[in-house]
Design a protein around this motif. Structure first.
Motif, mmCIF file in Angstrom:
data_model
loop_
_atom_site.group_PDB
_atom_site.id
_atom_site.type_symbol
_atom_site.label_atom_id
_atom_site.label_comp_id
_atom_site.label_asym_id
_atom_site.label_seq_id
_atom_site.Cartn_x
_atom_site.Cartn_y
_atom_site.Cartn_z
ATOM 1 N N ASP A 127 -5.915 -2.480 -2.765
ATOM 2 C CA ASP A 127 -5.025 -3.430 -3.470
ATOM 3 C C ASP A 127 -4.195 -4.320 -2.353
ATOM 4 N N TYR A 128 -4.831 -5.543 -2.177
ATOM 5 C CA TYR A 128 -4.410 -6.477 -1.025
ATOM 6 C C TYR A 128 -2.795 -6.818 -0.996
ATOM 7 N N GLU A 129 -2.225 -6.854 -2.009
ATOM 8 C CA GLU A 129 -0.946 -7.508 -2.265
ATOM 9 C C GLU A 129 -0.009 -6.180 -1.909
ATOM 10 N N GLU A 130 -0.169 -5.061 -2.393
ATOM 11 C CA GLU A 130 0.338 -3.809 -1.908
ATOM 12 C C GLU A 130 0.321 -3.321 -0.804
ATOM 13 N N GLY A 131 -0.961 -3.815 -0.053
ATOM 14 C CA GLY A 131 -1.183 -3.229 1.419
ATOM 15 C C GLY A 131 -1.612 -1.669 1.252
ATOM 16 N N LEU A 132 -2.350 -1.391 -0.059
ATOM 17 C CA LEU A 132 -2.858 -0.120 -0.087
ATOM 18 C C LEU A 132 -4.280 0.365 -0.030
ATOM 19 N N VAL A 133 -4.666 1.210 0.717
ATOM 20 C CA VAL A 133 -6.089 1.649 0.481
ATOM 21 C C VAL A 133 -6.129 3.071 0.340
ATOM 22 N N SER A 134 -7.009 3.315 -0.553
ATOM 23 C CA SER A 134 -7.172 4.665 -1.239
ATOM 24 C C SER A 134 -8.667 5.045 -1.270
ATOM 25 N N PHE A 135 -9.002 6.339 -1.022
ATOM 26 C CA PHE A 135 -10.217 6.992 -0.935
ATOM 27 C C PHE A 135 -10.338 8.019 -2.069
ATOM 28 N N TYR A 136 -11.518 8.139 -2.809
ATOM 29 C CA TYR A 136 -11.842 9.012 -3.896
ATOM 30 C C TYR A 136 -13.071 9.795 -3.655
ATOM 31 N N ASP A 137 -12.895 11.035 -4.044
ATOM 32 C CA ASP A 137 -14.029 11.833 -4.352
ATOM 33 C C ASP A 137 -14.514 11.510 -5.774
ATOM 34 N N VAL A 138 -15.704 10.752 -5.860
ATOM 35 C CA VAL A 138 -15.998 10.013 -7.106
ATOM 36 C C VAL A 138 -16.512 11.176 -8.096
ATOM 37 N N ASP A 139 -17.434 12.051 -7.558
ATOM 38 C CA ASP A 139 -17.749 13.201 -8.669
ATOM 39 C C ASP A 139 -16.790 14.423 -9.187
ATOM 40 N N ALA A 140 -15.929 14.582 -8.097
ATOM 41 C CA ALA A 140 -14.724 15.427 -8.534
ATOM 42 C C ALA A 140 -13.510 14.684 -9.278
ATOM 43 N N ALA A 141 -13.814 13.348 -9.283
ATOM 44 C CA ALA A 141 -12.423 12.473 -9.866
ATOM 45 C C ALA A 141 -11.262 12.858 -9.326
ATOM 46 N N VAL B 82 -7.995 -11.611 6.265
ATOM 47 C CA VAL B 82 -9.079 -11.598 5.547
ATOM 48 C C VAL B 82 -9.785 -9.814 5.910
ATOM 49 N N LEU B 83 -10.331 -9.407 4.904
ATOM 50 C CA LEU B 83 -10.716 -7.924 4.948
ATOM 51 C C LEU B 83 -12.095 -7.881 4.871
ATOM 52 N N HIS B 84 -12.822 -7.012 5.625
ATOM 53 C CA HIS B 84 -14.349 -6.962 5.414
ATOM 54 C C HIS B 84 -14.660 -5.237 5.063
ATOM 55 N N VAL C 147 -12.083 -0.078 4.960
ATOM 56 C CA VAL C 147 -12.120 -1.558 5.319
ATOM 57 C C VAL C 147 -11.560 -2.146 6.861
ATOM 58 N N ALA C 148 -11.875 -3.284 7.094
ATOM 59 C CA ALA C 148 -11.524 -3.520 8.534
ATOM 60 C C ALA C 148 -10.972 -5.031 8.389
ATOM 61 N N THR C 149 -10.031 -5.458 9.415
ATOM 62 C CA THR C 149 -9.658 -6.736 9.413
ATOM 63 C C THR C 149 -10.790 -7.539 10.099
ATOM 64 N N GLU C 150 -10.826 -9.056 9.819
ATOM 65 C CA GLU C 150 -11.862 -9.952 10.649
ATOM 66 C C GLU C 150 -11.642 -9.853 12.234
ATOM 67 N N SER C 151 -10.556 -9.569 12.336
ATOM 68 C CA SER C 151 -10.251 -9.707 14.032
ATOM 69 C C SER C 151 -10.544 -8.386 14.630
#
Length: 383
Positions: A348-362, A375-377, A312-316
């Motif tokens: 999670d915008y309010e918590e300021g948290l960004v998480s990345f997951y390996d979906v197939d391996a859960a 604003v986040l893009h 994700v990235a900020t608008e600026s």
């Protein structure tokens, strides 16, 4: 077998990687012993070639030599009449060699012996009364069982605390309660079932290494618990899934997309208006959707890609110069057993948290806490 090998401790007869009794033991140039299969597979997937014991690195794959002296079976190492059965049964057994009662225990050879054995064959060994050694082993086993029961009680108390906390949560957390309780209940059943199997296994095998067995089990159990928790957490964040489409006005001229859902890198730079929103240096594209509050989750198929950035990235964000970076500062190097084919991104915008997951391996790949601005893009970069 050499005299030196007869003096090896139990730990020295276990492979540092498995860790089990040696199978086809080999010795590395730095002097440490491994199962041939274990060290071969370790070096097949790791570079530089490193000894897991002393951490010495070899930049050319080292030659290992067979070490038959280390290939000692449990029957050879532990020719012991078990101390788990009642001591009366042991004391009433007769020595086959001297036809005397087995009243003593040789701690050096870990075997029951008679008085004549202690005088003739074990005179330099550490010998104690059989009943004394039996009582000591029995006390160790009882202590182990007490520690296991204490661990179960702590898990039960922790579950109770979690249940009471969940009751006080908001409506949004109620959906998570059933999942959490279900996972923890299944986990507790698995723990109790495995503990019972462990106690029976200790009694059946009648080994003298009960403590080591428990430690290996606890390590395996924690790994299993971590995997279950990560799978439950991924299932929880997937409820915040959003539909993402790519914004053609932000796409670098070398990126192509026919449907707004897939993007490919091309060698030819297209002639497009150099509007302020477009990336002109970094080969990136943003999603049309932006968020200034709440939580959201999306997935991206990266199978077959050898180089990509996602997040994700900020608008600026700087779209024209050379200052853009999609990494943390400083960058964090991740060690993954295999490359993910589908990556999930949760914010999670309010918590300021960004998480990345390996979906197939859960499984969770990486999570970071950051200070997000209005604003986040959603963004993807290609190299």
């Amino acid at each position: 077998m050499s005299a030196a090998t007869n003096l090896l401790s139990d730990d020295e007869l276990l492979c540092p990687i498995c860790p089990n009794m040696f199978t086809d033991p080999v010795t590395t140039p730095c002097g440490h012993n491994f199962c041939k299969k274990c060290i071969t597979q370790h070096w097949d997937i790791n570079f530089p070639f490193q000894c897991t014991v002393c951490k010495k690195a070899f930049y050319n794959r080292p030659q290992v030599r067979l070490n038959p002296d280390m290939k000692l079976s449990r029957k050879q190492k532990f020719p012991v009449t078990s101390l788990i059965e009642p001591v009366e049964n042991l004391e009433n057994r007769m020595c086959r060699k001297h036809d005397k009662h087995l009243e003593l225990f040789c701690k050096t050879d870990q075997t029951c012996i008679c008085v004549l054995c202690s005088i003739l064959d074990h005179k330099t060994h550490e010998v104690v009364p059989l009943r004394e050694e039996y009582e000591g082993k029995k006390a160790e086993l009882e202590k182990t069982e007490a520690e296991i029961q204490q661990m179960i009680q702590k898990r039960r108390l922790k579950i109770q605390e979690i249940k009471e906390s969940v009751k006080m949560s908001k409506d949004a957390a109620d959906r998570q309660k059933a999942e959490g309780v279900q996972v923890l209940t299944a986990l507790m059943e698995s723990v109790e079932r495995r503990l019972k199997e462990l106690i029976k296994e200790i009694e059946d095998k009648q080994e003298t290494t009960e403590k080591q067995t428990v430690e290996r089990f606890v390590e395996t159990l924690w790994k299993h618990m971590k995997k279950l928790f990560e799978a439950a957490e991924l299932k929880r964040v997937q409820q915040y899934a959003v539909d993402v489409t790519l914004d053609p006005d932000t796409a670098h001229p070398k990126l192509n997309s026919d449907d707004g859902k897939q993007v490919k890198y091309g060698d030819v730079r297209k002639k497009l208006p150099d509007n302020p929103e477009r990336f002109s240096y970094c080969v990136c594209v943003l999603g049309e959707q932006s968020f200034s509050s709440g939580r959201f989750y999306f997935e991206v198929q990266v199978k077959g890609k050898t180089d990509w950035d996602l997040g994700v990235a900020t608008e600026s964000i700087n779209r024209k110069g050379h200052e853009y970076s999609a990494c943390t500062a400083p960058p964090v190097r991740l060690s993954l057993q295999s490359g993910p084919e589908k990556v999930g991104v949760f914010v999670d915008y309010e918590e300021g948290l960004v998480s990345f997951y390996d979906v197939d391996a859960a499984a969770l790949i990486y999570s970071l806490q950051t200070c997000l601005i209005p604003v986040l893009h959603l963004s993807e970069c290609f190299h």
